[in-house]
Design a protein around this motif. Structure first.
Motif, PDB file in Angstrom:
ATOM      1  N   LYS A 170       0.818  -1.212   0.000  1.00  0.00           N
ATOM      2  CA  LYS A 170       0.000   0.000   0.000  1.00  0.00           C
ATOM      3  C   LYS A 170       0.855   1.267   0.000  1.00  0.00           C
ATOM      4  CE  LYS A 170      -4.166  -1.828   2.272  1.00  0.00           C
ATOM      5  NZ  LYS A 170      -5.082  -1.682   3.436  1.00  0.00           N
ATOM      6  N   MET A 171       2.004   1.207   0.672  1.00  0.00           N
ATOM      7  CA  MET A 171       2.894   2.365   0.720  1.00  0.00           C
ATOM      8  C   MET A 171       3.777   2.454  -0.526  1.00  0.00           C
ATOM      9  SD  MET A 171       2.114   4.011   3.442  1.00  0.00           S
ATOM     10  CE  MET A 171       3.449   5.202   3.397  1.00  0.00           C
ATOM     11  N   ARG A 172       3.714   1.435  -1.365  1.00  0.00           N
ATOM     12  CA  ARG A 172       4.536   1.380  -2.583  1.00  0.00           C
ATOM     13  C   ARG A 172       6.013   1.507  -2.237  1.00  0.00           C
ATOM     14  NH1 ARG A 172       0.845   5.901  -5.671  1.00  0.00           N
ATOM     15  NH2 ARG A 172      -1.144   4.809  -5.476  1.00  0.00           N
ATOM     16  N   ALA A 173       6.376   0.856  -1.150  1.00  0.00           N
ATOM     17  CA  ALA A 173       7.759   0.907  -0.666  1.00  0.00           C
ATOM     18  C   ALA A 173       8.508  -0.329  -1.148  1.00  0.00           C
ATOM     19  CB  ALA A 173       7.782   0.978   0.860  1.00  0.00           C
ATOM     20  N   GLY A 174       9.561  -0.120  -1.908  1.00  0.00           N
ATOM     21  CA  GLY A 174      10.315  -1.240  -2.444  1.00  0.00           C
ATOM     22  C   GLY A 174      11.303  -1.834  -1.467  1.00  0.00           C
ATOM     23  N   SER A 175      11.515  -1.148  -0.352  1.00  0.00           N
ATOM     24  CA  SER A 175      12.471  -1.638   0.640  1.00  0.00           C
ATOM     25  C   SER A 175      12.157  -1.022   1.996  1.00  0.00           C
ATOM     26  CB  SER A 175      13.904  -1.271   0.236  1.00  0.00           C
ATOM     27  OG  SER A 175      14.082   0.140   0.289  1.00  0.00           O
ATOM     28  N   LEU A 176      12.778  -1.581   3.031  1.00  0.00           N
ATOM     29  CA  LEU A 176      12.595  -1.039   4.376  1.00  0.00           C
ATOM     30  C   LEU A 176      13.137   0.386   4.451  1.00  0.00           C
ATOM     31  CD1 LEU A 176      11.855  -1.240   7.348  1.00  0.00           C
ATOM     32  CD2 LEU A 176      14.042  -2.411   7.754  1.00  0.00           C
ATOM     33  N   ALA A 177      14.243   0.642   3.754  1.00  0.00           N
ATOM     34  CA  ALA A 177      14.834   1.983   3.766  1.00  0.00           C
ATOM     35  C   ALA A 177      13.845   3.018   3.227  1.00  0.00           C
ATOM     36  CB  ALA A 177      16.119   2.002   2.941  1.00  0.00           C
ATOM     37  N   VAL A 178      13.135   2.653   2.161  1.00  0.00           N
ATOM     38  CA  VAL A 178      12.137   3.565   1.586  1.00  0.00           C
ATOM     39  C   VAL A 178      11.003   3.789   2.574  1.00  0.00           C
ATOM     40  CG1 VAL A 178      10.397   3.823  -0.224  1.00  0.00           C
ATOM     41  CG2 VAL A 178      12.675   2.969  -0.805  1.00  0.00           C
ATOM     42  N   LEU A 179      10.579   2.730   3.254  1.00  0.00           N
ATOM     43  CA  LEU A 179       9.495   2.845   4.229  1.00  0.00           C
ATOM     44  C   LEU A 179       9.887   3.779   5.371  1.00  0.00           C
ATOM     45  CD1 LEU A 179       6.621   1.645   4.663  1.00  0.00           C
ATOM     46  CD2 LEU A 179       7.676   0.034   6.262  1.00  0.00           C
ATOM     47  N   VAL A 180      11.134   3.695   5.800  1.00  0.00           N
ATOM     48  CA  VAL A 180      11.627   4.574   6.868  1.00  0.00           C
ATOM     49  C   VAL A 180      11.593   6.034   6.405  1.00  0.00           C
ATOM     50  CG1 VAL A 180      13.660   5.224   8.215  1.00  0.00           C
ATOM     51  CG2 VAL A 180      13.046   2.810   7.972  1.00  0.00           C
ATOM     52  N   GLN A 181      11.994   6.273   5.165  1.00  0.00           N
ATOM     53  CA  GLN A 181      11.953   7.629   4.610  1.00  0.00           C
ATOM     54  C   GLN A 181      10.519   8.137   4.535  1.00  0.00           C
ATOM     55  OE1 GLN A 181      13.892   7.120   0.837  1.00  0.00           O
ATOM     56  NE2 GLN A 181      15.957   7.076   1.697  1.00  0.00           N
ATOM     57  N   GLN A 182       9.600   7.259   4.156  1.00  0.00           N
ATOM     58  CA  GLN A 182       8.195   7.652   4.073  1.00  0.00           C
ATOM     59  C   GLN A 182       7.641   8.001   5.449  1.00  0.00           C
ATOM     60  OE1 GLN A 182       6.748   4.088   2.135  1.00  0.00           O
ATOM     61  NE2 GLN A 182       6.599   5.120   0.149  1.00  0.00           N
TER      62      GLN A 182
END
Length: 205
Positions: A185-197
């Motif tokens: 749902k967050m369209r996050a390709g990695s944990l690093a991207v999710l942290v940035q989001q």
């Protein structure tokens, strides 16, 4: 530069000759220009949009400093280049302290204003892009369920699935399902991207 987001230069000055000459100069450099004869004129007719402002610091009724304050209160954000006449330097300095990007003292060269305008529009476009990215992330976050938000918060804090399961009183398998949905749902390709989001979302809270 002009194949990017459309941007407008807003000129707010009570001197008609100055507005006309600045409009001619800027339009000759392929900029879009809208002029206003007073702060009230701007506040009444501004429709929003990406851009920067050339602002006369000394105007009758509502001066440039007051307009800056009103814009901040109304959430109107754009780079401001303050225009000051002889003897208005202290007001220009005050405008800088209130967040203006730069100031020009009359008389100034066309090259000087074109240089600052290009700099201001680059900053305006960058800020617009950042706001758009934050809003996109916020829209994705709004689509998460309460449980998915809880899982996301614990994931970005560095907790393993087993720890999250214990914290929320659910099975590790269920955590994995929620985690997968969050990433999708967050369209996050990695944990690093999710942290940035997650960091961007905090900017809105």
């Amino acid at each position: 530069m002009h194949d990017q987001v459309d941007a407008t230069i807003y000129i707010v000055d009570d001197d008609e000759d100055f507005r006309t000459s600045m409009q001619w100069l800027l339009e000759s450099a392929n900029h879009k220009v809208v002029t206003f004869e007073s702060a009230r004129d701007f506040l009444t007719n501004f429709k929003g949009g990406v851009g920067c402002m050339l602002l006369d610091v000394r105007m009758p009724d509502v001066n440039g400093l007051a307009l800056q304050q009103i814009m901040q209160e109304r959430g109107i954000h754009m780079p401001i280049i303050v225009i000051s006449g002889h003897g208005d330097i202290q007001m220009a300095v005050s405008a800088m302290k209130q967040g203006a990007m730069d100031f020009l003292e009359k008389p100034f060269s066309g090259d000087a204003v074109l240089h600052l305008v290009d700099k201001a529009l680059t900053r305006a476009r960058k800020a617009h892009q950042q706001r758009s990215e934050i809003q996109e992330v916020a829209d994705c976050y709004d689509s998460l369920s309460r449980r998915e938000r809880e899982v996301m918060g614990l994931v970005v804090d560095g907790h393993a699935n087993r720890e999250i399961a214990e914290e929320l009183g659910i099975s590790p398998k269920t955590v994995e399902v929620h985690r997968s949905r969050v990433m999708s749902k967050m369209r996050a390709g990695s944990l690093a991207v999710l942290v940035q989001q997650a960091a961007k979302i905090k900017q809105l809270q």
